[in-house]
Design a protein around this motif. Structure first.
Motif, PDB file in Angstrom:
ATOM      1  N   THR A 191      84.349  93.574  -1.370  1.00 35.78           N
ATOM      2  CA  THR A 191      84.878  94.655  -1.856  1.00 35.78           C
ATOM      3  C   THR A 191      83.591  95.406  -2.609  1.00 35.78           C
ATOM      4  O   THR A 191      82.665  95.008  -2.626  1.00 35.78           O
ATOM      5  CB  THR A 191      85.826  94.422  -3.194  1.00 35.78           C
ATOM      6  OG1 THR A 191      85.067  93.472  -4.305  1.00 35.78           O
ATOM      7  CG2 THR A 191      87.069  93.619  -2.722  1.00 35.78           C
ATOM      8  N   ASP A 192      83.721  96.614  -2.832  1.00 31.95           N
ATOM      9  CA  ASP A 192      82.744  97.450  -3.299  1.00 31.95           C
ATOM     10  C   ASP A 192      83.355  97.934  -4.613  1.00 31.95           C
ATOM     11  O   ASP A 192      83.604  98.959  -4.746  1.00 31.95           O
ATOM     12  CB  ASP A 192      82.455  98.703  -2.466  1.00 31.95           C
ATOM     13  CG  ASP A 192      81.400  99.387  -3.080  1.00 31.95           C
ATOM     14  OD1 ASP A 192      80.639  99.164  -3.912  1.00 31.95           O
ATOM     15  OD2 ASP A 192      81.144 100.706  -2.336  1.00 31.95           O
ATOM     16  N   ALA A 193      83.045  97.319  -5.606  1.00 34.37           N
ATOM     17  CA  ALA A 193      83.786  97.515  -7.161  1.00 34.37           C
ATOM     18  C   ALA A 193      83.058  98.571  -7.765  1.00 34.37           C
ATOM     19  O   ALA A 193      83.772  99.384  -8.502  1.00 34.37           O
ATOM     20  CB  ALA A 193      83.545  96.393  -8.042  1.00 34.37           C
ATOM     21  N   ASP A 194      81.669  98.811  -7.472  1.00 29.89           N
ATOM     22  CA  ASP A 194      81.190 100.006  -8.202  1.00 29.89           C
ATOM     23  C   ASP A 194      81.037 101.198  -7.269  1.00 29.89           C
ATOM     24  O   ASP A 194      80.691 102.144  -7.636  1.00 29.89           O
ATOM     25  CB  ASP A 194      79.818  99.551  -8.566  1.00 29.89           C
ATOM     26  CG  ASP A 194      78.946  99.210  -7.334  1.00 29.89           C
ATOM     27  OD1 ASP A 194      79.360  99.366  -6.384  1.00 29.89           O
ATOM     28  OD2 ASP A 194      77.800  98.840  -7.813  1.00 29.89           O
TER      29      ASP A 194
ATOM     30  N   LEU B  24      78.830  93.157  -2.026  1.00 29.80           N
ATOM     31  CA  LEU B  24      77.973  91.819  -2.371  1.00 29.80           C
ATOM     32  C   LEU B  24      77.471  91.094  -0.988  1.00 29.80           C
ATOM     33  O   LEU B  24      76.238  90.650  -0.716  1.00 29.80           O
ATOM     34  CB  LEU B  24      78.625  90.814  -3.105  1.00 29.80           C
ATOM     35  CG  LEU B  24      78.883  91.112  -4.560  1.00 29.80           C
ATOM     36  CD1 LEU B  24      79.724  90.209  -5.403  1.00 29.80           C
ATOM     37  CD2 LEU B  24      77.552  91.438  -5.300  1.00 29.80           C
ATOM     38  N   CYS B  25      78.401  91.182   0.105  1.00 27.04           N
ATOM     39  CA  CYS B  25      78.011  90.717   1.295  1.00 27.04           C
ATOM     40  C   CYS B  25      77.007  91.434   2.177  1.00 27.04           C
ATOM     41  O   CYS B  25      76.395  90.984   3.228  1.00 27.04           O
ATOM     42  CB  CYS B  25      79.407  90.383   2.076  1.00 27.04           C
ATOM     43  SG  CYS B  25      80.248  91.575   2.447  1.00 27.04           S
ATOM     44  N   SER B  26      76.746  92.861   1.793  1.00 26.32           N
ATOM     45  CA  SER B  26      75.766  93.642   2.339  1.00 26.32           C
ATOM     46  C   SER B  26      74.661  93.830   1.416  1.00 26.32           C
ATOM     47  O   SER B  26      74.095  95.151   1.359  1.00 26.32           O
ATOM     48  CB  SER B  26      76.490  94.785   2.908  1.00 26.32           C
ATOM     49  OG  SER B  26      76.910  95.648   1.943  1.00 26.32           O
ATOM     50  N   PHE B  27      74.302  92.728   0.829  1.00 30.43           N
ATOM     51  CA  PHE B  27      73.081  92.877   0.135  1.00 30.43           C
ATOM     52  C   PHE B  27      73.090  93.799  -1.315  1.00 30.43           C
ATOM     53  O   PHE B  27      72.141  94.172  -2.215  1.00 30.43           O
ATOM     54  CB  PHE B  27      71.971  93.484   0.650  1.00 30.43           C
ATOM     55  CG  PHE B  27      71.733  92.522   1.999  1.00 30.43           C
ATOM     56  CD1 PHE B  27      71.498  90.844   1.911  1.00 30.43           C
ATOM     57  CD2 PHE B  27      72.101  93.094   3.206  1.00 30.43           C
ATOM     58  CE1 PHE B  27      71.660  90.463   2.983  1.00 30.43           C
ATOM     59  CE2 PHE B  27      72.016  92.477   4.368  1.00 30.43           C
ATOM     60  CZ  PHE B  27      71.443  90.788   4.478  1.00 30.43           C
ATOM     61  N   ASP B  28      74.340  93.956  -1.975  1.00 30.27           N
ATOM     62  CA  ASP B  28      74.468  94.601  -3.328  1.00 30.27           C
ATOM     63  C   ASP B  28      74.328  93.663  -4.340  1.00 30.27           C
ATOM     64  O   ASP B  28      75.213  92.704  -4.465  1.00 30.27           O
ATOM     65  CB  ASP B  28      75.580  95.406  -3.317  1.00 30.27           C
ATOM     66  CG  ASP B  28      75.903  96.203  -4.675  1.00 30.27           C
ATOM     67  OD1 ASP B  28      74.945  95.908  -5.608  1.00 30.27           O
ATOM     68  OD2 ASP B  28      76.827  96.933  -4.845  1.00 30.27           O
TER      69      ASP B  28
ATOM     70  N   ALA C 227      78.782  95.739 -10.151  1.00 31.32           N
ATOM     71  CA  ALA C 227      79.322  96.305 -11.428  1.00 31.32           C
ATOM     72  C   ALA C 227      78.477  97.663 -11.764  1.00 31.32           C
ATOM     73  O   ALA C 227      78.950  98.014 -12.568  1.00 31.32           O
ATOM     74  CB  ALA C 227      79.265  95.446 -12.422  1.00 31.32           C
ATOM     75  N   ASP C 228      77.529  97.898 -11.087  1.00 31.62           N
ATOM     76  CA  ASP C 228      76.650  99.296 -11.497  1.00 31.62           C
ATOM     77  C   ASP C 228      76.359  99.877 -10.061  1.00 31.62           C
ATOM     78  O   ASP C 228      75.515  99.200  -9.224  1.00 31.62           O
ATOM     79  CB  ASP C 228      75.227  98.581 -12.135  1.00 31.62           C
ATOM     80  CG  ASP C 228      74.622  99.552 -12.665  1.00 31.62           C
ATOM     81  OD1 ASP C 228      74.449 100.830 -12.267  1.00 31.62           O
ATOM     82  OD2 ASP C 228      73.655  99.345 -13.269  1.00 31.62           O
ATOM     83  N   SER C 229      76.794 100.990 -10.152  1.00 35.81           N
ATOM     84  CA  SER C 229      76.606 101.930  -9.032  1.00 35.81           C
ATOM     85  C   SER C 229      75.318 102.418  -8.519  1.00 35.81           C
ATOM     86  O   SER C 229      74.800 102.732  -7.651  1.00 35.81           O
ATOM     87  CB  SER C 229      77.535 103.059  -9.041  1.00 35.81           C
ATOM     88  OG  SER C 229      77.366 103.785  -9.889  1.00 35.81           O
ATOM     89  N   HIS C 230      74.506 102.142  -9.658  1.00 33.10           N
ATOM     90  CA  HIS C 230      72.999 102.569  -9.694  1.00 33.10           C
ATOM     91  C   HIS C 230      72.023 101.594  -8.845  1.00 33.10           C
ATOM     92  O   HIS C 230      70.886 101.823  -8.915  1.00 33.10           O
ATOM     93  CB  HIS C 230      72.309 103.038 -10.787  1.00 33.10           C
ATOM     94  CG  HIS C 230      73.103 104.361 -11.343  1.00 33.10           C
ATOM     95  ND1 HIS C 230      73.211 105.592 -10.953  1.00 33.10           N
ATOM     96  CD2 HIS C 230      74.071 104.573 -12.493  1.00 33.10           C
ATOM     97  CE1 HIS C 230      73.950 106.488 -11.446  1.00 33.10           C
ATOM     98  NE2 HIS C 230      74.642 105.641 -12.614  1.00 33.10           N
ATOM     99  N   VAL C 231      72.717 100.391  -8.818  1.00 37.47           N
ATOM    100  CA  VAL C 231      71.734  99.089  -8.231  1.00 37.47           C
ATOM    101  C   VAL C 231      72.481  98.824  -6.866  1.00 37.47           C
ATOM    102  O   VAL C 231      73.491  98.434  -6.902  1.00 37.47           O
ATOM    103  CB  VAL C 231      71.940  97.791  -9.201  1.00 37.47           C
ATOM    104  CG1 VAL C 231      71.394  96.798  -8.639  1.00 37.47           C
ATOM    105  CG2 VAL C 231      71.300  98.441 -10.525  1.00 37.47           C
ATOM    106  N   HIS C 232      71.656  99.163  -5.914  1.00 40.05           N
ATOM    107  CA  HIS C 232      71.947  98.601  -4.583  1.00 40.05           C
ATOM    108  C   HIS C 232      70.837  98.698  -3.657  1.00 40.05           C
ATOM    109  O   HIS C 232      69.598  99.148  -4.197  1.00 40.05           O
ATOM    110  CB  HIS C 232      72.976  99.543  -3.929  1.00 40.05           C
ATOM    111  CG  HIS C 232      72.571 101.018  -4.065  1.00 40.05           C
ATOM    112  ND1 HIS C 232      71.646 101.618  -3.221  1.00 40.05           N
ATOM    113  CD2 HIS C 232      72.989 101.987  -4.773  1.00 40.05           C
ATOM    114  CE1 HIS C 232      71.780 103.105  -3.514  1.00 40.05           C
ATOM    115  NE2 HIS C 232      72.361 103.117  -4.429  1.00 40.05           N
ATOM    116  N   PRO C 233      70.689  98.263  -2.600  1.00 34.54           N
ATOM    117  CA  PRO C 233      69.660  98.035  -1.491  1.00 34.54           C
ATOM    118  C   PRO C 233      68.741  99.445  -1.224  1.00 34.54           C
ATOM    119  O   PRO C 233      67.384  99.362  -1.250  1.00 34.54           O
ATOM    120  CB  PRO C 233      69.952  97.376  -0.314  1.00 34.54           C
ATOM    121  CG  PRO C 233      71.149  96.612  -0.634  1.00 34.54           C
ATOM    122  CD  PRO C 233      71.827  97.464  -1.972  1.00 34.54           C
ATOM    123  N   ASN C 234      69.313 100.367  -1.343  1.00 30.69           N
ATOM    124  CA  ASN C 234      68.715 101.770  -1.345  1.00 30.69           C
ATOM    125  C   ASN C 234      68.373 102.481  -2.366  1.00 30.69           C
ATOM    126  O   ASN C 234      68.154 103.739  -2.346  1.00 30.69           O
ATOM    127  CB  ASN C 234      69.409 102.689  -0.308  1.00 30.69           C
ATOM    128  CG  ASN C 234      69.288 102.167   1.052  1.00 30.69           C
ATOM    129  OD1 ASN C 234      68.132 101.285   1.653  1.00 30.69           O
ATOM    130  ND2 ASN C 234      70.064 102.294   2.053  1.00 30.69           N
TER     131      ASN C 234
END
Length: 160
Positions: free
Chosen positions: A124-127, A133-137, A141-148
């Protein structure tokens, strides 16, 4: 000389003939109506052969994506497959995607690939940042935190 005769019961009326012989009229050749079966015979004498009301019809399911499983909602009762796209194995929860069927491996795509009614939490993409999470997030819970994400000097690992 012959004449028509019939055998009737609650299932229907079958027609036959009687023949005049030296002993008198023969027995009527009409069969006794019986419940319709999937056997290539008009058992109940209604003019139809192997119709969907036959006692031994089977459930058939449309396999729209060719994965070997049919959609439950497409069930049809028939003596034989209505077309070459019908099979007797139900359970496909997405009959437009050949990678989705009962027992399929779960992959990180946000779908219920194995048709168990559950999308794994890590898919799921909760944020709603476009990463799972399975694609490296690393923080769903925080939309400002992700691989890019741009790394900021805020004590967080913003770009995972």
């Amino acid at each position: 000389m012959q004449w028509s005769c019939a055998a009737s019961n609650k299932l229907g009326t079958c027609l036959g003939t009687q023949t005049c012989t030296v002993e008198g009229w023969s027995t009527c050749t009409a069969p006794t109506p019986t419940p319709e079966l999937c056997d290539g015979v008009d058992n109940n004498c209604d003019g139809l052969v192997d119709e969907a009301t036959a006692a031994d019809v089977e459930a058939w399911y449309m396999d729209g994506d060719g994965d070997g499983y049919g959609a439950d909602s497409s069930r049809q009762w028939a003596c034989s497959a209505p077309s070459d796209r019908f099979i007797q194995i139900p359970g496909d929860c997405d009959d437009e995607d050949a990678a989705v069927y009962p027992g399929a491996d779960e992959v990180c795509d946000g779908k219920d690939n194995d048709c168990n009614g559950v999308i794994p939490d890590e898919e799921t993409d909760a944020d709603y940042d476009g990463y799972r999470l399975c694609s490296f997030d690393c923080d769903d819970a925080d939309s400002h935190v992700h691989p890019n994400a741009e790394e900021l000097c805020d004590g967080k690992d913003s770009d995972c």
